[in-house]
Design a protein around this motif. Sequence first.
Motif, PDB file in Angstrom:
ATOM      1  N   ALA A 249       0.822  -1.206   0.000  1.00  0.00           N
ATOM      2  CA  ALA A 249       0.000   0.000   0.000  1.00  0.00           C
ATOM      3  C   ALA A 249       0.860   1.262   0.000  1.00  0.00           C
ATOM      4  N   ALA A 380      -6.692  -3.091  -3.691  1.00  0.00           N
ATOM      5  CA  ALA A 380      -7.472  -2.342  -2.696  1.00  0.00           C
ATOM      6  C   ALA A 380      -6.892  -0.961  -2.445  1.00  0.00           C
ATOM      7  N   ALA A 381      -5.574  -0.826  -2.540  1.00  0.00           N
ATOM      8  CA  ALA A 381      -4.964   0.486  -2.353  1.00  0.00           C
ATOM      9  C   ALA A 381      -5.188   1.394  -3.558  1.00  0.00           C
ATOM     10  N   PRO A 384     -11.182   2.638  -4.633  1.00  0.00           N
ATOM     11  CA  PRO A 384     -11.958   2.905  -3.417  1.00  0.00           C
ATOM     12  C   PRO A 384     -13.030   1.850  -3.181  1.00  0.00           C
ATOM     13  N   PRO A 386     -13.262  -1.819  -1.787  1.00  0.00           N
ATOM     14  CA  PRO A 386     -12.610  -3.000  -1.198  1.00  0.00           C
ATOM     15  C   PRO A 386     -13.296  -4.311  -1.540  1.00  0.00           C
ATOM     16  N   SER A 389     -12.363  -5.277  -5.024  1.00  0.00           N
ATOM     17  CA  SER A 389     -10.968  -5.715  -5.051  1.00  0.00           C
ATOM     18  C   SER A 389     -10.842  -7.157  -4.591  1.00  0.00           C
ATOM     19  N   VAL A 412      -6.760  -7.189   1.640  1.00  0.00           N
ATOM     20  CA  VAL A 412      -7.618  -6.104   1.152  1.00  0.00           C
ATOM     21  C   VAL A 412      -7.897  -5.101   2.261  1.00  0.00           C
ATOM     22  N   TYR A 416      -6.364  -1.443   2.030  1.00  0.00           N
ATOM     23  CA  TYR A 416      -7.344  -0.365   1.883  1.00  0.00           C
ATOM     24  C   TYR A 416      -7.228   0.642   3.028  1.00  0.00           C
ATOM     25  N   HIS A 420      -6.261   4.411   2.183  1.00  0.00           N
ATOM     26  CA  HIS A 420      -7.391   5.345   2.155  1.00  0.00           C
ATOM     27  C   HIS A 420      -7.687   6.000   3.507  1.00  0.00           C
TER      28      HIS A 420
END
Length: 435
Positions: A249, A380-381, A384, A386, A389, A412, A416, A420
């Motif tokens: 990420a 996931a990164a 937006p 998840p 993903s 994930v 995420y 985020h």
Amino acid sequence: MSQIEAAAPPRGFTRLLALSAALGVPVSVAAFLFLVVLHEVTHLVWEVLPDAWGLPDVPWWWPLPWLLLAGVGAGVAIRFLPGHGGHVPVDGLSMGVVPASFVPGILLAAVAGLPLGVVLGPEAPLLAVGAALAVVLVRPWDASLGDPGRQVLAVAGSAAALSAIFGNPLVGAVFVIEAAGLSGLSGAKLTRVVLPCLLASGIGALVFTGMGSWTGLEIASLALPDVDGPVRPDLADVLWTVPVAVVVAVGVRLVHRLGAAVARRAAARPFAAAVTGALVVGVCASAYALVTGRSPMEVALSGQDLLAPLAADPAAWGAGALVALLVLKGVAYGVSLGTLRGGPIFPAVLLGAAAGVLVAGLPGFGVVPALAAGMAAATAATLPFPVSSAVLVVMLLGTSAPAMAPVVLLAVVVGYVTEHHVLRPRREAAEVTPR
């Protein structure tokens, strides 16, 4: 999918479903032809022409002239045509109504850039073309549909266009469902958006299958071979997934920061930025070939064709080659995100897979769990969404999916949240803090 402001009204919903089903056929045919063009041009440039010119392999310098041409073509679309060739990919994916006048520029930017080596995927232009074609085809009923109905049909068109590119129509449908939920729709309103999209996506998948069988033409989709994974992940696999997802990420955030910085500079001179960005991609691909002795195709292009051999024979890449791939393709991807046009998903999945293979040598960390964790965290990164993903990566894993699902879900969530809810808010706060 922020453009969706309201669901279609209950009245005439059956007619809306019928229109969605009818739209699934022509939109999917158009999407199929678009993907065939991309596949054939890619095959011509990277396989047929080197062989015809007596070159045993793709030479290190091969990407440079083609990416110069890609930059010029994409730059013309971005600078001079309506719609600027589509939205800037570093901003993510967009679903909603697309004016028909934007389609020539979107097609030019995609066909000029993607098969010639730009490090982006075809999903963004597919979304836009599907939405635009759906709106054009329903013009005879335009007055009675209203804005909510047009929005739903545009998204249904996007879902139909996406139905094969991820290897399974369910993935595109889940994207639509999650995007609609994030737009504030719920309950009956969400259902009235989701059902037309599910219908169009399913019909689109049937059309893709039929067109492929009937014509014998090929299209590229995101797919993995069957990988021989463990029956279940062990404790070491689970424990390693958390730090690996965090690192992946962070890597994605660095790439996106590069893309955002480049995009801000590109706004003033988009044609020059597109040409320069494409040449940077070419230099990265050529440098990779010179440093590793491997094909420059591994850095150029979206990465969807590299995913299968990487998963099937990860031992074919040494640690040095994987590091060079991550660095140079990461730079090429970041520059492409800010200066060119296409989708952000395919390169992210490939980079996540490469990172997973690189760390698979950690004590007790299996290759397949590491591959799953890397792909899940990177996707996931990047997005937006998840749930989407997780579904995408699970579908890619095929027969190993049931065993690897816990690893995918953990990666994930960690990827995420890291991107985020930790890295991005801190970056945004730093940008607005007075100095």
